[in-house]
Every structure is written in structure tokens, then in C-alpha cells.
Design a protein around this motif. Structure first.
Motif, mmCIF file in Angstrom:
data_model
loop_
_atom_site.group_PDB
_atom_site.id
_atom_site.type_symbol
_atom_site.label_atom_id
_atom_site.label_comp_id
_atom_site.label_asym_id
_atom_site.label_seq_id
_atom_site.Cartn_x
_atom_site.Cartn_y
_atom_site.Cartn_z
ATOM 1 N N LEU A 89 39.726 39.939 43.552
ATOM 2 C CA LEU A 89 39.600 41.234 43.175
ATOM 3 C C LEU A 89 38.573 42.190 43.168
ATOM 4 O O LEU A 89 37.998 41.566 43.011
ATOM 5 N N SER A 140 40.815 44.653 40.017
ATOM 6 C CA SER A 140 41.063 45.005 38.951
ATOM 7 C C SER A 140 41.782 44.132 38.470
ATOM 8 O O SER A 140 43.205 44.863 39.039
ATOM 9 N N PRO A 141 41.687 43.218 38.468
ATOM 10 C CA PRO A 141 42.850 42.155 37.688
ATOM 11 C C PRO A 141 43.794 43.005 37.030
ATOM 12 O O PRO A 141 45.057 42.422 37.225
ATOM 13 N N GLU A 167 36.231 46.481 34.483
ATOM 14 C CA GLU A 167 36.637 45.036 35.443
ATOM 15 C C GLU A 167 35.626 44.242 36.574
ATOM 16 O O GLU A 167 35.713 43.109 36.299
ATOM 17 N N GLU A 171 34.364 41.455 36.974
ATOM 18 C CA GLU A 171 34.601 39.767 38.354
ATOM 19 C C GLU A 171 33.345 39.714 39.418
ATOM 20 O O GLU A 171 33.758 38.620 40.482
ATOM 21 N N HIS A 172 32.341 40.545 39.597
ATOM 22 C CA HIS A 172 31.682 40.090 40.199
ATOM 23 C C HIS A 172 30.172 39.495 39.876
ATOM 24 O O HIS A 172 28.846 40.353 39.862
#
Length: 439
Positions: free
Chosen positions: A201, A203-204, A300, A304-305
Motif C-alpha cells: 500500500l 495510501s490506504p 499515510e 505505511e513505511h
């Protein structure tokens, strides 16, 4: 031009003889791969691709030998953007991070493709983590131009005719832009309609799996097979759709040549009896023109990272590094406000469409045609991102050329009503598919 016909519907209705059908499909794939891939570089390099394809061929023949009917996508090569995990192939997401770090379990979409008999043609090139970064892929219409991003390789592979179907993803404009630039059909379903399991992902709150085909009948066939819960719309709609065009800064986010081409298309449709309504939109111009959506996706992206960035920062490209660092500074409360605004806009757009009697929003898919490679630009978010923010389904139809480069016509529907979007697009398709005057 490096363009060849590759019709999904024609391949789906080919011979019923399993070995002949499969052999022809894979021979054509490897022939076109050998002829075209050195020039367009749509695929992530893979050692022993022919050997892998032979194994897939043998498995399909063993699985379906003696079956009463072959599955719908039997032997059809499908390209997969290198953000989706595929068993047996590494995931690198256009980055320098190790595949061991990034690769995960295959998701339900890829598993469904396999169950339908598809052959995985390979992983396709993406900008780094679908955000930004150099790509080797070139536009099959003119290799001096970009194919668009971030689903660059998927769109280019379909445009060149290497495979008839490819999978991409869209956050801000990553299906619509490359579809427009490469002169193919690009469909981004409603947010949440296609499961994102097995996807790396970005940007979910935006990310959506999308698809590329050469024509609209092929896209309708793909959607019916791959979009969960698909309900086939009527073969013929009972009336022409009413088309809405946003007022305000939205329609200024394009070159004069693009605006002229779009005006010609709308004039043709009006002459054919289509009703057009120019509408004040339930968003503020500064929201489209400002940086709120960029802040949202960067915030986002950073989250995620988070599990990788501290230990592998120097392996990230500079644009992604900078985006993550900016995103880390954005408070959680601001991101929650954006998520709330998404739901409000989704509701307001639906209510506005009912109030104004609008079936489809329409606009150019991009503000220009494919930039030259040296311009280091793989697309513009302006005409696509706001619809993704609202979770609306959208489709780019190849509809014009400017300076011998394609330009897409974008249709946008109501969230959750993807079937209606494609059915209305089918009504428009004969009237706008490359029929506008050369701008």
C-alpha cells in the motif's frame, strides 16, 4: 509506433482446443515480448521468463485436461503491477529495497486470475512505491514520451499488444493518467470494491486496484470476472446518460489544446441529443488546487513505511525520502479530518447527482498528452485525484489525439455503482472513440 492489436474478448472466444489455444497465446506473448519489450521496457526484468511460462503452461494443461470447459481466461497473459505480490515472483515496487523485505503473500485478485486460467505475463514497472522516481518504461506511441505513472508498465504493455489485460493501482492518478497517455481503456473501480490484500500500500484511504484493456468490451469482460459482486447491467440502456461538467477551477487544469478537444467532443455529443449540465461542485477550488490531498497521501505513506524507513532510509530514492519525512510531520488528527471529508464529499456528490439528474461526470482524463521523457513528468493529479478522494469509480476512454499522441475522455460515476458507469460509458463509446477533430 509500437502498437499491435490485443483484444481480450477475441482471446476469450478463441479455439476450445486446450493445447492449441494455450500454445498460440504463449507463442504470441513471447514473440511480441521479444520484439517490443527491448523498446518499451514495460516489465521488471526477470531471469528465465520463458522457463516459468512453460511451467505455467504445463500446469494449466494438467489442471484442465479432460475438463468440460476451459475457464474464462484460459491461457491469456495478464501483466501485474509490481506493487501486487505474486507467488514465485519478487516484489520490489520500483525501489532499491530488498525483495526479501517487501515480498508478501499473494492476494485474492492474483489468486482469482490464476483460478480463471490466466498466465502471469510478468511484473510491470512502477514508479518507486507508486509515488515518484525514474522509470525505464516508454510510451508505445512514441518512445520519446512517458507512458504515465505510476502504473507505467501495465498501460504500456497493453498499448503495445504484449498482453490484452493488465492490473495496476491508483492513488491519485496512476490508472487514469497512463491509460490516457497510452491510448488504452483504464478503469479504476470504486474505492473498496476490489480487495487490496496482497498489495503493497501507498495510501490506504485512496489506493484502488485498476485494470487496463485495449477497448471497452474487453474492460466490461474483465470487470465482470474480477470485480467482486459484479451485477451485469442491461445490454442496452433505455436512454442516453445526462452528463455533468464541473464548474470552477477544475476545468482550468488543462492546456488550451486539451480544452479545445474536449469542447469538440461535448459539441458532438450535444448534437447527438445528449444533455449536458455545467454544475457548481461540492468542493472548494482551493482544495483541488492546493496541497491537502498531497499532505494526506504523504501522511499515510509515512505510516505505511514506518517499519522500514528508519533502517533503510538511504535505500529510498530522494523524492520518496522527502515525502516520508514530510508525512511524518503531519499529525494523526489532520489525517482523520481528511478521512471524514472523504465521506462527506462522497455523500455530497451522490446527492448532487440525484438533484441535478446527472448520470456521469465527464472531463478530459489528463491536462495534457504524454510529456516527453526529459520533462520528468508522468502525469497530473488535478483531473483525477478529487474523484479518487471521494472513492468514485472512473474510466478513461481513448478519445482524441493531439500531435499524434492520445488523450483520454474521463467518465466518473457514483461510488458503488461501477456497473452503471461501464454501461453508460458503453453508450458514449461509439461517439467519442477517436472521433474528435485533431486539436
Amino acid at each position: 509506433m509500437l502498437l499491435n492489436n490485443s483484444s481480450l474478448t477475441e482471446m476469450m472466444t478463441g479455439t476450445d482446443e486446450l493445447e492449441t489455444s494455450l500454445g498460440h497465446s504463449l507463442d504470441l506473448l513471447m514473440e511480441r515480448f521479444g520484439q517490443l519489450e527491448p523498446h518499451i521496457r514495460a516489465f521488471v526484468p526477470e531471469a528465465d521468463v520463458e522457463q516459468r511460462l512453460r511451467r505455467e503452461k504445463d500446469l494449466l494443461l494438467r489442471t484442465y485436461s479432460g475438463a468440460e470447459a476451459k475457464p474464462a481466461l484460459f491461457g491469456i497473459p495478464v501483466a501485474i503491477k509490481d506493487l501486487l505480490h505474486v507467488d514465485g515472483l519478487p516484489t520490489r515496487a520500483g525501489s532499491q529495497l530488498s525483495a526479501e523485505l517487501l515480498t508478501g503473500a499473494e492476494g485474492s485478485l492474483v489468486t482469482k486470475l490464476r483460478a480463471l486460467g490466466a498466465v502471469i505475463a510478468g511484473k510491470t514497472v512502477t514508479e518507486e512505491f507508486a509515488y515518484n522516481g525514474p522509470i525505464a518504461t516508454r510510451n508505445p506511441h512514441n518512445t520519446g514520451h512517458t507512458p504515465g505513472g505510476s502504473s507505467a508498465g501495465s498501460a504500456a504493455a497493453v498499448a503495445a499488444g504484449i498482453c490484452p489485460l493488465a492490473v495496476g493501482t491508483q492513488t491519485l492518478r496512476s490508472v487514469i493518467a497512463p491509460a490516457s497517455f497510452c491510448g488504452v481503456v483504464g478503469f479504476k473501480p470504486s474505492y473498496g470494491r476490489v480487495p487490496l490484500d496482497g498489495v503493497l500500500l501507498f495510501s490506504p484511504s485512496f489506493d484502488t486496484i485498476g485494470f487496463f484493456t485495449q477497448d471497452l468490451p474487453g474492460m466490461e469482460a474483465a470487470a465482470a470476472l474480477l470485480v467482486p459482486g459484479w451485477q451485469a447491467p442491461p445490454a442496452v440502456m433505455s436512454r442516453k446518460p445526462v452528463l455533468g461538467i464541473p464548474r470552477g477551477v477544475y476545468m482550468e487544469l488543462m492546456s488550451p489544446e486539451v480544452k479545445a478537444a474536449f469542447t469538440t467532443q461535448i459539441t458532438v455529443l450535444e448534437q447527438l441529443g445528449y444533455r449536458i449540465r455545467h454544475v457548481d461542485m461540492p468542493w472548494k477550488d482551493e482544495f483541488i488546487y492546493g496541497d491537502a490531498m498531497i499532505r494526506f497521501v504523504q501522511g499515510e505513506l509515512a505510516r505505511e513505511h514506518e517499519r522500514w524507513f528508519a533502517d533503510h532510509r538511504e535505500e529510498y530514492g530522494l523524492p520518496v525520502q522527502e515525502a516520508i519525512l514530510r508525512g511524518k510531520q503531519i499529525p494523526d488528527e489532520e489525517l482523520e479530518q481528511y478521512r471524514g471529508q472523504q465521506m462527506i464529499l462522497r455523500r455530497d456528490l451522490k446527492e448532487l447527482m440525484v438533484q441535478e439528474g446527472i448520470d456521469l461526470w465527464v472531463s478530459p482524463a489528463q491536462g495534457g498528452t504524454a510529456p516527453k521523457v526529459e520533462e520528468n513528468n508522468t502525469g497530473w493529479a488535478g483531473l483525477a485525484a478529487i474523484w479518487g478522494f471521494a472513492g468514485s469509480p472512473s474510466i478513461s476512454l481513448p478519445a482524441a489525439t493531439i500531435g499524434n499522441m492520445p488523450l483520454g475522455f474521463q467518465c466518473i460515476g457514483t461510488h458503488g455503482e461501477d456497473e452503471a458507469l461501464l454501461a453508460w460509458a458503453r453508450e458514449l463509446w461509439p461517439h467519442i472513440a477517436y472521433n474528435s477533430a485533431e486539436a
